[in-house]
Write a protein that holds these residues in place. Structure first.
Motif, short mmCIF file in Angstrom:
data_model
loop_
_atom_site.label_atom_id
_atom_site.label_comp_id
_atom_site.label_asym_id
_atom_site.label_seq_id
_atom_site.Cartn_x
_atom_site.Cartn_y
_atom_site.Cartn_z
N TRP A 90 0.74 -0.98 -0.19
CA TRP A 90 -0.11 0.10 0.24
C TRP A 90 0.74 1.31 -0.06
O TRP A 90 1.91 1.46 0.92
CB TRP A 90 -0.99 -0.09 1.41
N ASN A 145 -8.20 13.55 0.99
CA ASN A 145 -8.72 12.29 0.87
C ASN A 145 -8.50 11.38 -0.28
O ASN A 145 -9.13 10.94 -0.86
CB ASN A 145 -10.33 12.40 0.85
N PRO A 155 -7.17 8.09 -2.26
CA PRO A 155 -7.02 6.53 -1.87
C PRO A 155 -5.30 6.20 -2.09
O PRO A 155 -4.74 6.70 -2.72
CB PRO A 155 -7.83 6.10 -3.02
N GLU A 190 -8.39 -1.78 -1.63
CA GLU A 190 -9.25 -0.73 -0.36
C GLU A 190 -8.64 0.67 -0.41
O GLU A 190 -7.49 0.72 -0.59
CB GLU A 190 -8.92 -1.57 0.81
N SER A 191 -9.39 1.45 -0.09
CA SER A 191 -9.08 2.91 0.01
C SER A 191 -8.89 3.47 1.32
O SER A 191 -9.98 3.06 2.21
CB SER A 191 -10.05 3.69 -1.00
N ALA A 246 -6.42 2.44 -8.64
CA ALA A 246 -6.69 2.64 -6.95
C ALA A 246 -6.36 0.95 -6.76
O ALA A 246 -6.79 0.24 -7.43
CB ALA A 246 -7.87 3.05 -6.67
N SER A 254 -8.22 6.87 3.29
CA SER A 254 -8.24 8.19 3.33
C SER A 254 -7.02 8.88 3.93
O SER A 254 -6.60 8.56 5.01
CB SER A 254 -9.66 9.08 3.92
#
Length: 906
Positions: free
Chosen positions: A743, A773, A775, A894-895, A891, A897
């Protein structure tokens, strides 16, 4: 000034003789032990001579020897190496055959192969043992073999007349002519008969039958003379060859040229054999010619088969085969003989036709009467040939029934039409209706149906329309005369119409073959891809033979299936063997050939200028009939043209590879030049600074030493960057770039790259705009930071020092992130937008720093692509200047913020 012959020129060796000698040096030597009949001691003599060579140290191996139970012969095998036989199962029997593969693998100095004319079991590579021997000779191995004189192909009819037996196993004369040595194993007939009586040749029961049939004094004497004459001719030929090689003057006899006229009757094969014997005796070349009349097509399958069989026999016996078409057979044969300097013409006594008997002429008699140069030899049959009762061939069963039924139906229709017309009006020429019926039968069903319709029309017209009606009697003489005239006219008209139909069918077949060849040539000339060539060859060949085809091409010295129609990717064992033999030897093999005829396909080699490129295999739709000569010629033309096209496409591929290699070589030169320049500059600075410090360090000011050390550090860092870029580019191209899938917060990567750039370029202005915000993405943080640094560095390099480099990160439409790096520099020319991500490409001179290697943007593109993103360039962006590099990154699953300041400037 007259030319004079020097003494050394008088003894100059013949070039042709030396060429023949050089050709023979590349193959093994063939020695034939020739006898007049079984039992004269051929095998015994061969084994005795071989044992003598074995004692002298020569590597002698027995490939196959048949002792036939003779103890003296079997005793000579002791002490000799004998190859194991190859077992073949055939009709619930196990046959022991010569193993050619084992013989070639063993590679002895001398191989003994008994019974040269033996017929192999079905399923082996060659149907005849003499073909096995030829393969061994091609491998450079000497061979000794045995042969009886009656097994020569050209002498089979002579032996049949002498001894009354039919010889099944034969050897072409040209095979014996290529022998390097012939040894006659002679035995007086009286001694041979005595050996037969003593049981030294056959068992007692077989010996008695042999003495009653074959082993008679007259038969053996005649066969002995044939063997001695043939050997004498061979010795004379060898002597002439030796004289030519030594350059000894002649006079040489003027060469004879023979031509044999091959017909389609029972005399065709005997005439060919007679011509072969004459050519051998005269040591001359000979030509086998078949002439077809233009206005008469041969439709009798039996006649066609006899003609084709005789022409194939002539080809096996060493003749050049020619097919001609002419209106006047005699004039065309004599004209061809004149054009080709023919000295002798051999022709069989022609079968007399009805018209020939009335005129007292035939083809052979006309040829003898009109020949004004070459001598004509007429070969007479053993028994008089019966004259033909009609010029038409008898129909087969299907033609008989269809034509007969059509004739009955047509005449019945004529009767019905005539009776109906009689009720309407009185017509004096009702016979025209029946003439029309005859023409319909002729044009639709051929000559036989037309003649049948003419006879039926004669009877029907008499029965239904001539008084007294409903009887076959005729009241008025003029009616009888008119009826007979009608029969003659109807039969002649029907026959001519039927002949016209047959000729039209044959012309249509030739036109179809010609049209297919024309279309094939036209389509082939437009093909540039090898797949198109193979598909075209497969489809056209299958259509030509009305069957199926398959194409095999050579790859890495092995054949593989490359196409076929209908598509097929399997072949039987016999087919593979025939295909490999045809490719290796450059000759047809397989079905209806002399080599491996048990194969389902007939294979023809695809030979280009550089050699064979593959084979074409076909299976005719009518598997029981040989391919017509016109079809075979068209098929061979297909193969020749396709081979040239395949070679052309491969040359195109080689040219493209050569161009690619040349371009690669050019790029390699550019790379070496660029790297040598880029590496030489920092190395020179490092070397100069280090040398100054070593030589003048103690005498230099502290500030100067610090400056030199700073230079060394800066240039070493630059050198490290060059090497790092080269390594990264190599990893990108080879697919070895290790991209982690962690990530990643892109904002952190951008901040890190900006901070690094500010440290290296403190005077430059960098502005970052990062949305809130954002991702997270899946990727490699270190690699991504390297990408951003390369882009910022590139923007600095091609923009003024006082300009601002902007970096922005925003959410992308449809998910993911959109990163932009913009500058206010000179921009990128439109024609260079698609090249800026290529290796070693540089659009402009930079900001005064030493130019880079042109790998920065290429590395960026490779890393972004490995992370699943895309990169592009846009220029100009405002007032005709400026450049924007855009990156789209997908992306992650899972995003998360991240709180980020909307603007971070420095």
């Amino acid at each position: 000034m007259a030319n004079t012959l020097r003494p050394e020129d008088a003894r100059r060796p013949s070039a042709k003789a030396f060429l023949e000698l050089a050709t023979n040096e590349r193959r093994g030597k063939l020695k034939v032990f020739l006898g007049m009949a079984p039992g004269v001691g051929k095998t015994y003599a061969m084994l005795s001579a071989a044992r003598a060579l074995k004692r002298e140290g020569l590597d002698v191996v027995v490939g196959v020897v048949e002792t036939h139970g003779r103890s003296e012969t079997a005793a000579l095998l002791d002490g000799l190496d004998v190859l194991p036989r190859r077992t073949v199962s055939y009709r619930n029997r196990t046959l022991m055959e010569f193993d050619i593969d084992a013989a070639i693998a063993r590679r002895p100095a001398l191989l003994l192969v008994d019974e040269f004319a033996h017929t192999n079991a079905p399923g082996l590579v060659h149907p005849k043992r003499y073909q096995d021997v030829e393969g061994v000779l091609q491998a450079g191995i000497d061979v000794w073999t045995t042969l009886n004189i009656q097994h020569l192909e050209s002498l089979t009819d002579v032996v049949e007349r002498i001894a009354g037996i039919t010889v099944r196993e034969t050897v072409p004369d040209k095979v014996l002519e290529r022998a390097d040595e012939i040894v006659v194993v002679d035995l007086p007939p009286e001694d041979l008969i005595q050996r037969l009586k003593e049981g030294k040749v056959y068992l007692p029961d077989n010996a008695r039958r042999a003495m009653d049939q074959f082993f008679q004094m007259g038969n053996l004497t005649a066969l002995r003379e044939l063997a001695l004459r043939r050997t004498a001719d061979r010795v004379d030929e060898q002597m002439l060859s030796q004289l030519r090689r030594q350059g000894i003057e002649g006079p040489w006899p003027t060469a004879e040229r023979l031509m044999v006229c091959v017909g389609d009757d029972e005399l065709a094969e005997p005439v060919v054999r007679a011509a072969a014997r004459m050519a051998t005796a005269l040591k001359s070349d000979w030509i086998a010619v078949h002439v077809v009349q233009s206005e008469r097509e041969q439709t009798d399958r039996g006649s066609v088969r006899r003609m084709e069989k005789a022409m194939r026999l002539a080809d096996r016996l060493g003749a050049t085969t020619v097919r001609l078409r002419a209106k006047d057979l005699t004039a065309e044969v004599l004209a061809y003989a004149k054009r080709n300097n023919i000295t002798q013409i051999i022709v069989g006594r022609s079968r007399p036709q009805l018209l020939d008997r009335w005129r007292g002429k035939s083809f052979s008699t006309e040829l003898v009467a009109e020949a004004a140069g070459p001598s004509v030899t007429v070969v007479a049959p053993d028994a008089p040939l019966a004259p033909l009762s009609s010029p038409w061939h008898l129909p087969d069963i299907s033609e008989f029934w269809s034509g007969g039924i059509a004739a009955v139906v047509a005449v019945a229709g004529g009767v019905i039409a005539g009776r109906m017309l009689e009720k309407i009006t009185q017509l004096p020429n009702l016979s025209m209706i029946f003439l029309f019926a005859v023409l319909v039968c002729a044009l639709r069903f051929g000559t036989y149906s037309a003649v049948a319709a003419a006879v039926l029309s004669f009877l029907a017209f008499n029965f239904f329309f001539i008084d007294p009606r409903y009887t076959l009697t005729i009241a008025s003489p003029y009616e009888l005369f008119g009826l007979l005239i009608f029969l003659v006219v109807a039969a002649a008209t029907g026959g001519l119409a039927g002949r016209l139909r047959e000729q039209a069918n044959a012309t249509r077949e030739r036109a179809e073959a010609t049209q297919a060849l024309y279309e094939f040539s036209g389509k082939l000339s437009a093909t540039t891809e090898i797949d198109d060539v193979l598909w075209l060859l497969a489809a056209q060949s299958a259509a030509l033979v009305k069957g199926k085809s398959i194409i095999l091409l050579e790859h890495a010295n092995e054949l593989s299936i490359a196409g076929g129609w209908p598509p097929d990717d399997t072949l039987g064992t016999a087919d593979w063997a025939a295909a490999r033999w045809a490719h290796r030897n450059g000759e047809p093999a397989g079905y209806l050939t002399e080599t491996m005829p048990s194969a389902a396909f007939q294979f023809r080699p695809l030979i280009a200028s550089a050699g064979p490129v593959g084979v074409l295999g076909v299976v005719p739709g009518d598997a029981d009939e040989a391919l017509p000569s016109a079809t075979g010629s068209a098929l061979q033309s297909f193969a020749d043209q396709a081979a040239v096209a395949i070679e052309r496409t491969r040359l195109f591929e080689q040219a493209a590879k050569a161009a690619t290699a040349a371009e690669s070589e050019r790029l390699r030169g550019v790379l070496l030049s660029s790297i040598s320049h880029d590496l030489r500059t920092p190395l020179a600075s490092i070397l100069g600074s280090a040398t100054s410090l070593r030589q003048l360090g103690d005498r230099m000011r502290k500030q100067d030493r610090a400056d030199l050390l700073a230079t060394i550090e800066e240039e070493a860092t630059r050198l490290s960057s060059f090497v790092s870029n080269l390594l990264d580019m190599t990893k990108v191209e080879t697919g070895l770039l290790d991209i982690r899938r962690d990530w990643v917060d892109v904002a952190d990567a951008v901040r890190g790259a900006a901070a690094r750039a500010r440290k290296i370029f403190p005077a430059r202005h960098i502005e970052t705009v990062i949305a809130a915000n954002l991702p997270l993405i899946r990727g490699d943080a270190a690699m991504l930071e390297q990408v951003m640094f390369n882009l910022i560095d590139n923007a600095h390099k091609y923009s003024p020092p006082e300009s601002v480099t902007r970096v922005s990160i925003t959410p992308a439409t449809g998910g993911g992130l959109h990163i932009r790096v913009t500058d206010d520099g000179i921009g990128i020319p439109p024609e260079a937008l698609n090249k800026v991500f290529d290796k070693f490409y540089r659009a402009h001179v930079g900001d005064g720093r030493a130019p880079g290697t042109g790998l920065g943007l290429s590395i960026c593109a490779g890393i972004v692509s490995a992370m699943g993103g895309t990169i592009s360039a846009q220029s100009p962006i405002a007032d005709g200047k400026g450049t924007e590099i855009s990156i789209l990154l997908p992306a992650g699953e899972e995003s998360v913020s991240t709180e980020t300041s909307p603007k971070d400037t420095a």
